[in-house]
Design an enzyme around this catalytic site. Structure first.
Site, PDB file in Angstrom:
ATOM      1  N   LEU A   1       0.811  -1.211   0.000  1.00 22.99           N
ATOM      2  CA  LEU A   1       0.000   0.000   0.000  1.00 22.99           C
ATOM      3  C   LEU A   1       0.849   1.268   0.000  1.00 22.99           C
ATOM      4  O   LEU A   1       0.417   2.307  -0.482  1.00 22.99           O
ATOM      5  CB  LEU A   1      -0.927   0.014   1.221  1.00 22.99           C
ATOM      6  CG  LEU A   1      -2.008  -1.081   1.270  1.00 22.99           C
ATOM      7  CD1 LEU A   1      -2.754  -1.024   2.602  1.00 22.99           C
ATOM      8  CD2 LEU A   1      -2.981  -0.936   0.107  1.00 22.99           C
ATOM      9  N   GLY A   2       2.050   1.181   0.569  1.00 25.41           N
ATOM     10  CA  GLY A   2       2.900   2.368   0.623  1.00 25.41           C
ATOM     11  C   GLY A   2       4.167   2.074   1.390  1.00 25.41           C
ATOM     12  O   GLY A   2       4.355   0.989   1.940  1.00 25.41           O
TER      13      GLY A   2
ATOM     14  N   GLY B   1       7.632   4.217   3.650  1.00 19.93           N
ATOM     15  CA  GLY B   1       8.187   5.446   4.194  1.00 19.93           C
ATOM     16  C   GLY B   1       9.443   5.143   4.977  1.00 19.93           C
ATOM     17  O   GLY B   1      10.016   4.052   4.875  1.00 19.93           O
TER      18      GLY B   1
ATOM     19  N   PHE C   1       9.938   4.398   7.924  1.00 14.43           N
ATOM     20  CA  PHE C   1       9.848   3.432   9.008  1.00 14.43           C
ATOM     21  C   PHE C   1       9.436   2.056   8.523  1.00 14.43           C
ATOM     22  O   PHE C   1       9.158   1.164   9.314  1.00 14.43           O
ATOM     23  CB  PHE C   1       8.864   3.926  10.072  1.00 14.43           C
ATOM     24  CG  PHE C   1       9.344   5.173  10.741  1.00 14.43           C
ATOM     25  CD1 PHE C   1      10.135   5.111  11.870  1.00 14.43           C
ATOM     26  CD2 PHE C   1       9.037   6.407  10.215  1.00 14.43           C
ATOM     27  CE1 PHE C   1      10.602   6.262  12.473  1.00 14.43           C
ATOM     28  CE2 PHE C   1       9.497   7.564  10.817  1.00 14.43           C
ATOM     29  CZ  PHE C   1      10.288   7.487  11.949  1.00 14.43           C
ATOM     30  N   GLY C   2       9.377   1.841   7.230  1.00 14.66           N
ATOM     31  CA  GLY C   2       8.999   0.527   6.713  1.00 14.66           C
ATOM     32  C   GLY C   2       7.909   0.624   5.671  1.00 14.66           C
ATOM     33  O   GLY C   2       7.640   1.693   5.122  1.00 14.66           O
TER      34      GLY C   2
ATOM     35  N   THR D   1       3.857  -0.651   4.223  1.00 14.14           N
ATOM     36  CA  THR D   1       2.494  -0.999   4.629  1.00 14.14           C
ATOM     37  C   THR D   1       1.904  -1.902   3.565  1.00 14.14           C
ATOM     38  O   THR D   1       2.022  -1.621   2.362  1.00 14.14           O
ATOM     39  CB  THR D   1       1.625   0.264   4.789  1.00 14.14           C
ATOM     40  OG1 THR D   1       2.243   1.134   5.739  1.00 14.14           O
ATOM     41  CG2 THR D   1       0.235  -0.090   5.272  1.00 14.14           C
TER      42      THR D   1
ATOM     43  N   LYS E   1       1.565  -3.069   9.077  1.00  9.66           N
ATOM     44  CA  LYS E   1       2.446  -1.908   9.062  1.00  9.66           C
ATOM     45  C   LYS E   1       3.782  -2.295   9.671  1.00  9.66           C
ATOM     46  O   LYS E   1       3.886  -2.601  10.857  1.00  9.66           O
ATOM     47  CB  LYS E   1       1.819  -0.751   9.838  1.00  9.66           C
ATOM     48  CG  LYS E   1       0.544  -0.229   9.177  1.00  9.66           C
ATOM     49  CD  LYS E   1       0.051   1.016   9.840  1.00  9.66           C
ATOM     50  CE  LYS E   1      -1.173   1.555   9.102  1.00  9.66           C
ATOM     51  NZ  LYS E   1      -1.652   2.815   9.699  1.00  9.66           N
TER      52      LYS E   1
ATOM     53  N   ASP F   1      -0.156  13.571  13.377  1.00 14.74           N
ATOM     54  CA  ASP F   1       0.093  13.498  11.926  1.00 14.74           C
ATOM     55  C   ASP F   1      -1.196  13.639  11.118  1.00 14.74           C
ATOM     56  O   ASP F   1      -1.404  12.937  10.140  1.00 14.74           O
ATOM     57  CB  ASP F   1       0.779  12.171  11.599  1.00 14.74           C
ATOM     58  CG  ASP F   1       1.556  12.221  10.283  1.00 14.74           C
ATOM     59  OD1 ASP F   1       1.730  13.335   9.746  1.00 14.74           O
ATOM     60  OD2 ASP F   1       1.968  11.167   9.790  1.00 14.74           O
TER      61      ASP F   1
END
Length: 471
Positions: free
Chosen positions: A23-24, A26, A28-29, A31, A47, A147
């Site tokens: 899904l995405g 960033g 931090f890892g 998803t 996640k 966020d």
């Protein structure tokens, strides 16, 4: 970016979670959308937490902090927050990996919706009414999201309610704590640039009012389709959004207070904002901007070929000072003396356009000069049309009696001024019927009995609150 390689489609994590797609990703890892084999192929979200730190000691500390923060997510139980399922330790490419497992929400983020069209004042007021109780709830649990942005708000497909997703600030807070505990620097940003308030960006501090600040920025972006940096003067640390967006004075005051530089100058709670939001009456139901404007020039034109438009002037007997043009989905403020030659004939204002303006793609033009009770017509040029937007269905499977019951519950709750009434009812309802797993009720016949039970609980609570108020 995570140091690990991505999980492949069809692979299984712990022989339970089968990966559907990524899904995405960033800092931090990654998803993933997955299906839970042990729960009848239910979709869920994995996640990954993979901070860029080295050493067994640092990783152990990261695990401890991340698990502690995961426990915070676990205690959040709200119908507009994805349920936390599991904190998972696993191996990925022979390396330790940490995952959060949460419910999958079917829908679109508000960032995705914004690519289709901008939002109207009425729509953002409704969004605030629906999401502020969620913030009130998480803040009451000692949690600050950190966020909030259009990317982290989803519109759930089944009921069009906003859902608050990705408590990424929890992961970032854990990583910051790792840095402090180990002495090893870890680069992290608490909140998105432009959305996060000064105390969050500069000092790493976050309060309930910090979430309210980010929510107000989100509203400006949804109204305009512009990025936050286009409204903010870094040199003076002030917002100048009023140059681009026109909303009711009541909503404008709310946004300004939420955007105050000092946390002490903002609203202190989501409940306080909800109460003040009641002062916003008759918000504009039309979107005021086009997120992807295309330049269109209107220059020396043949007035006889122009379509007629209406506007309202501040005082039609005196000189016109400013035109607020609501053209299709774009609002433009224009000084009239630079645009129009003005002549009064028998109380009719005749106007000719004399300069060029670039205002975006239009499909209809309507101009209003504020607060004058007399309408006057003037022509503007023919402009290219936009494709028609899909209309939302206005049909419903609910009976008139049920709709009337809903309306009466709403009327009574508004009369009491209880801003979190529906949140209270949801808590009571889902605690009584845990088998629903906090899923949203639909208009389908199979949910009819649960809808009636929800109404019963709502009416019982109203009776109790009304009785308390009368004492």
């Amino acid at each position: 970016m995570s140091n690990s390689s991505p999980l492949t489609v069809g692979s299984k994590l712990e022989n339970r979670y089968e990966i559907v797609r990524e899904l995405g990703q960033g800092g931090f890892g990654r998803t993933y959308l997955a299906i839970d084999i042990n729960r009848y192929q239910e979709p869920c979200v994995l996640k990954e937490f993979a901070p860029q730190i080295q050493g067994a000691k640092e990783l152990q500390k990261a695990e401890e902090l991340f698990e502690r923060e995961a426990s915070v997510l676990y205690k959040l139980q709200h119908s507009q927050i994805p349920n936390f399922r599991e904190f998972l330790r696993s191996q990925l490419n022979s390396k330790p990996a940490l995952f959060l497992v949460q419910d999958y929400i079917e829908g679109e983020t508000y960032a995705q919706l914004l690519k289709q069209r901008c939002f109207s004042e009425a729509e953002v007021v409704q969004l605030l009414q629906q999401i502020l109780p969620v913030l009130e709830y998480i803040h009451s649990q000692g949690v600050v999201h950190r966020d909030i942005s259009p990317e982290n708000l989803m519109q759930r497909s089944v009921d069009k309610m906003p859902v608050l997703i990705d408590f990424g600030g929890v992961k970032k807070a854990a990583t910051t704590a790792v840095s402090k505990a180990t002495g090893q620097p870890v680069v992290t940003l608490l909140g998105k640039e432009g959305y996060a308030p000064p105390e969050q960006i500069r000092q790493g501090k976050a309060f309930p009012s910090s979430d309210l600040y980010a929510l107000a920025v989100t509203v400006l972006v949804l109204l305009s389709g512009k990025q936050p940096k286009e409204f903010y003067d870094n040199s003076k640390a002030v917002w100048h959004w009023q140059q681009y967006i026109s909303v009711s004075p009541e909503l404008g005051k709310i946004l300004d207070k939420c955007l105050a530089y000092k946390p002490s100058d903002r609203y202190h709670s989501a409940r306080e904002v909800l109460q003040v939001l009641l002062t916003v009456s008759n918000p504009n139901p039309q979107p005021i901007a086009n997120p992807n404007p295309q330049p269109v020039t209107a220059g020396n034109l043949n007035i006889s070929q122009m379509p007629t438009l209406n506007f309202v002037g501040r005082n039609w007997k005196t000189n016109v000072t400013q035109v607020i043009a609501n053209v299709g989905r774009t609002i433009v403020k224009l000084p009239a003396k630079k645009l129009f030659g003005v002549k009064f004939i028998a109380n009719t204002l005749k106007i000719g356009v004399v300069v060029a303006v670039g205002v975006g793609a239009w499909n209809l033009a309507q101009a209003e000069l504020l607060k004058l009770p007399k309408k006057i017509s003037f022509p503007l040029p023919n402009l290219p049309s936009l494709p028609s937007l899909p209309k939302l269905p206005n049909s419903t499977t609910l009976t008139k009696a049920e709709l009337d019951r809903q309306a009466e519950i709403m009327r009574r709750s508004k009369a009491l001024g209880v801003t979190d009434f529906y949140t209270q009812v949801d808590r009571l309802f889902y605690s009584k019927y845990p088998e629903l797993k906090r899923r949203a009720l639909t208009e389908k016949p199979e949910d009819a009995k649960y809808r009636q039970r929800w109404y019963d609980i709502a009416e019982d609570l109203l009776d109790k609150l009304e009785k308390e108020k009368s004492i």
